[in-house]
Design a protein around this motif. Structure first.
Motif, PDB file in Angstrom:
ATOM      1  N   VAL A  43     -29.229  58.176  87.329  1.00 35.57           N
ATOM      2  CA  VAL A  43     -29.952  59.135  86.504  1.00 35.57           C
ATOM      3  C   VAL A  43     -29.146  59.182  85.216  1.00 35.57           C
ATOM      4  O   VAL A  43     -27.942  59.440  85.254  1.00 35.57           O
ATOM      5  CB  VAL A  43     -30.006  60.536  87.157  1.00 35.57           C
ATOM      6  N   THR A  44     -29.775  58.911  84.084  1.00 37.71           N
ATOM      7  CA  THR A  44     -29.013  58.792  82.843  1.00 37.71           C
ATOM      8  C   THR A  44     -29.202  60.006  81.945  1.00 37.71           C
ATOM      9  O   THR A  44     -30.253  60.648  81.943  1.00 37.71           O
ATOM     10  CB  THR A  44     -29.419  57.526  82.066  1.00 37.71           C
ATOM     11  N   LEU A  45     -28.155  60.271  81.189  1.00 35.17           N
ATOM     12  CA  LEU A  45     -28.151  61.391  80.247  1.00 35.17           C
ATOM     13  C   LEU A  45     -27.297  61.014  79.051  1.00 35.17           C
ATOM     14  O   LEU A  45     -26.174  60.520  79.223  1.00 35.17           O
ATOM     15  CB  LEU A  45     -27.574  62.645  80.921  1.00 35.17           C
ATOM     16  N   LYS A  46     -27.826  61.252  77.869  1.00 34.73           N
ATOM     17  CA  LYS A  46     -27.045  61.086  76.644  1.00 34.73           C
ATOM     18  C   LYS A  46     -26.864  62.472  76.046  1.00 34.73           C
ATOM     19  O   LYS A  46     -27.848  63.142  75.701  1.00 34.73           O
ATOM     20  CB  LYS A  46     -27.758  60.161  75.659  1.00 34.73           C
ATOM     21  N   ALA A  47     -25.608  62.916  75.980  1.00 32.51           N
ATOM     22  CA  ALA A  47     -25.312  64.251  75.472  1.00 32.51           C
ATOM     23  C   ALA A  47     -23.926  64.232  74.854  1.00 32.51           C
ATOM     24  O   ALA A  47     -22.957  63.881  75.528  1.00 32.51           O
ATOM     25  CB  ALA A  47     -25.388  65.281  76.594  1.00 32.51           C
ATOM     26  N   PHE A  48     -23.817  64.611  73.606  1.00 40.65           N
ATOM     27  CA  PHE A  48     -22.546  64.564  72.904  1.00 40.65           C
ATOM     28  C   PHE A  48     -21.935  65.963  72.826  1.00 40.65           C
ATOM     29  O   PHE A  48     -22.490  66.861  72.168  1.00 40.65           O
ATOM     30  CB  PHE A  48     -22.733  63.993  71.498  1.00 40.65           C
ATOM     31  N   GLU A  49     -20.825  66.146  73.524  1.00 39.03           N
ATOM     32  CA  GLU A  49     -20.036  67.383  73.496  1.00 39.03           C
ATOM     33  C   GLU A  49     -20.837  68.625  73.893  1.00 39.03           C
ATOM     34  O   GLU A  49     -20.527  69.739  73.476  1.00 39.03           O
ATOM     35  CB  GLU A  49     -19.364  67.566  72.133  1.00 39.03           C
ATOM     36  N   ASP A  50     -21.886  68.436  74.692  1.00 41.74           N
ATOM     37  CA  ASP A  50     -22.739  69.524  75.181  1.00 41.74           C
ATOM     38  C   ASP A  50     -23.127  69.193  76.614  1.00 41.74           C
ATOM     39  O   ASP A  50     -23.846  68.237  76.858  1.00 41.74           O
ATOM     40  CB  ASP A  50     -23.983  69.629  74.297  1.00 41.74           C
ATOM     41  N   ASN A  51     -22.636  69.991  77.566  1.00 50.11           N
ATOM     42  CA  ASN A  51     -22.904  69.656  78.964  1.00 50.11           C
ATOM     43  C   ASN A  51     -23.985  70.527  79.604  1.00 50.11           C
ATOM     44  O   ASN A  51     -24.092  70.571  80.827  1.00 50.11           O
ATOM     45  CB  ASN A  51     -21.617  69.681  79.790  1.00 50.11           C
ATOM     46  N   THR A  52     -24.816  71.165  78.819  1.00 48.36           N
ATOM     47  CA  THR A  52     -25.882  72.004  79.367  1.00 48.36           C
ATOM     48  C   THR A  52     -26.773  71.227  80.326  1.00 48.36           C
ATOM     49  O   THR A  52     -27.074  71.690  81.428  1.00 48.36           O
ATOM     50  CB  THR A  52     -26.731  72.604  78.231  1.00 48.36           C
ATOM     51  N   LEU A  53     -27.209  70.039  79.917  1.00 48.64           N
ATOM     52  CA  LEU A  53     -28.084  69.238  80.776  1.00 48.64           C
ATOM     53  C   LEU A  53     -27.341  68.627  81.958  1.00 48.64           C
ATOM     54  O   LEU A  53     -27.950  68.364  82.996  1.00 48.64           O
ATOM     55  CB  LEU A  53     -28.786  68.145  79.971  1.00 48.64           C
ATOM     56  N   VAL A  54     -26.036  68.423  81.833  1.00 45.29           N
ATOM     57  CA  VAL A  54     -25.250  67.946  82.975  1.00 45.29           C
ATOM     58  C   VAL A  54     -25.373  68.962  84.106  1.00 45.29           C
ATOM     59  O   VAL A  54     -25.676  68.618  85.243  1.00 45.29           O
ATOM     60  CB  VAL A  54     -23.772  67.726  82.597  1.00 45.29           C
ATOM     61  N   ARG A  55     -25.160  70.226  83.774  1.00 46.25           N
ATOM     62  CA  ARG A  55     -25.269  71.299  84.772  1.00 46.25           C
ATOM     63  C   ARG A  55     -26.682  71.354  85.354  1.00 46.25           C
ATOM     64  O   ARG A  55     -26.862  71.469  86.565  1.00 46.25           O
ATOM     65  CB  ARG A  55     -24.914  72.651  84.161  1.00 46.25           C
ATOM     66  N   ALA A  56     -27.688  71.274  84.504  1.00 47.15           N
ATOM     67  CA  ALA A  56     -29.076  71.357  84.981  1.00 47.15           C
ATOM     68  C   ALA A  56     -29.396  70.219  85.953  1.00 47.15           C
ATOM     69  O   ALA A  56     -29.990  70.436  87.009  1.00 47.15           O
ATOM     70  CB  ALA A  56     -30.038  71.340  83.792  1.00 47.15           C
ATOM     71  N   ILE A  57     -28.982  69.009  85.612  1.00 45.53           N
ATOM     72  CA  ILE A  57     -29.288  67.862  86.460  1.00 45.53           C
ATOM     73  C   ILE A  57     -28.522  67.940  87.772  1.00 45.53           C
ATOM     74  O   ILE A  57     -29.081  67.696  88.848  1.00 45.53           O
ATOM     75  CB  ILE A  57     -29.000  66.540  85.716  1.00 45.53           C
ATOM     76  N   LEU A  58     -27.244  68.280  87.726  1.00 45.15           N
ATOM     77  CA  LEU A  58     -26.456  68.373  88.963  1.00 45.15           C
ATOM     78  C   LEU A  58     -26.914  69.523  89.851  1.00 45.15           C
ATOM     79  O   LEU A  58     -26.607  69.547  91.040  1.00 45.15           O
ATOM     80  CB  LEU A  58     -24.963  68.505  88.643  1.00 45.15           C
TER      81      LEU A  58
END
Length: 165
Positions: A43-58
């Motif tokens: 599952v891929t994510l491109k996010a620069f210095e912002d982990n909001t979507l990291v938390r949402a996906i996990l």
């Protein structure tokens, strides 16, 4: 959970490496999670210095997948920490691969999930709800597309267009 050795996969798939359907990412990955390796669809994510979507996906069911985070290799903050490691383990993610940094390394080491990154940084990321999910991301050594199979262990990280046997 077992995962195939990346060295064995390389030896058995030299033709795929030559053809480009199996890519060996550039060296330098460090392991921080409680598991020493992973294998699963990306599952891929491109996010620069912002982990909001990291938390949402996990926070979603991982179903043995690997979250591949292109943080642009930023050296200014961490994209994953202990709380996200706990979340990933609880929701069944096989691994998290971060082209960037992590923090809370002691906490990550206690999580039942593999977490690979370039290094550590004590500062957390910003929370601006930025980023793009399910797109091709360019890592040093090769591109990772949603659904590609990602394999990682102490010897390195591989990306395959198909699941390897």
């Amino acid at each position: 959970m077992t995962h195939p050795a990346t060295t064995d996969l390389c030896d058995a798939n030299e033709d795929r490496i030559a053809a480009g359907s199996l890519r060996v990412l550039a060296p330098g990955w460090r392991s921080f999670g409680g598991r020493t390796g992973f294998a699963g669809p990306a599952v891929t994510l491109k996010a620069f210095e912002d982990n909001t979507l990291v938390r949402a996906i996990l926070g979603e069911p991982g179903e043995g997948r690997v979250l591949v985070v292109d943080g642009g290799g930023s050296q200014r903050c961490a994209m994953v920490g202990g709380n996200l490691g706990v979340l990933a383990a609880r929701n069944g993610w096989a691994g998290v691969l971060v082209n960037g940094l992590v923090r809370d390394t002691r906490e990550l080491a206690a999580c039942d999930v593999a977490v690979f990154a370039l290094g550590t940084h004590p500062q957390k990321s910003v929370k601006l709800n930025g980023g793009q999910r399910d797109i091709a991301v360019q890592f040093p050594g090769g591109v990772v597309r949603p659904g590609d199979w990602v394999y990682g262990d102490e010897d390195g990280v591989l990306v395959s267009d198909v699941k390897l046997g």
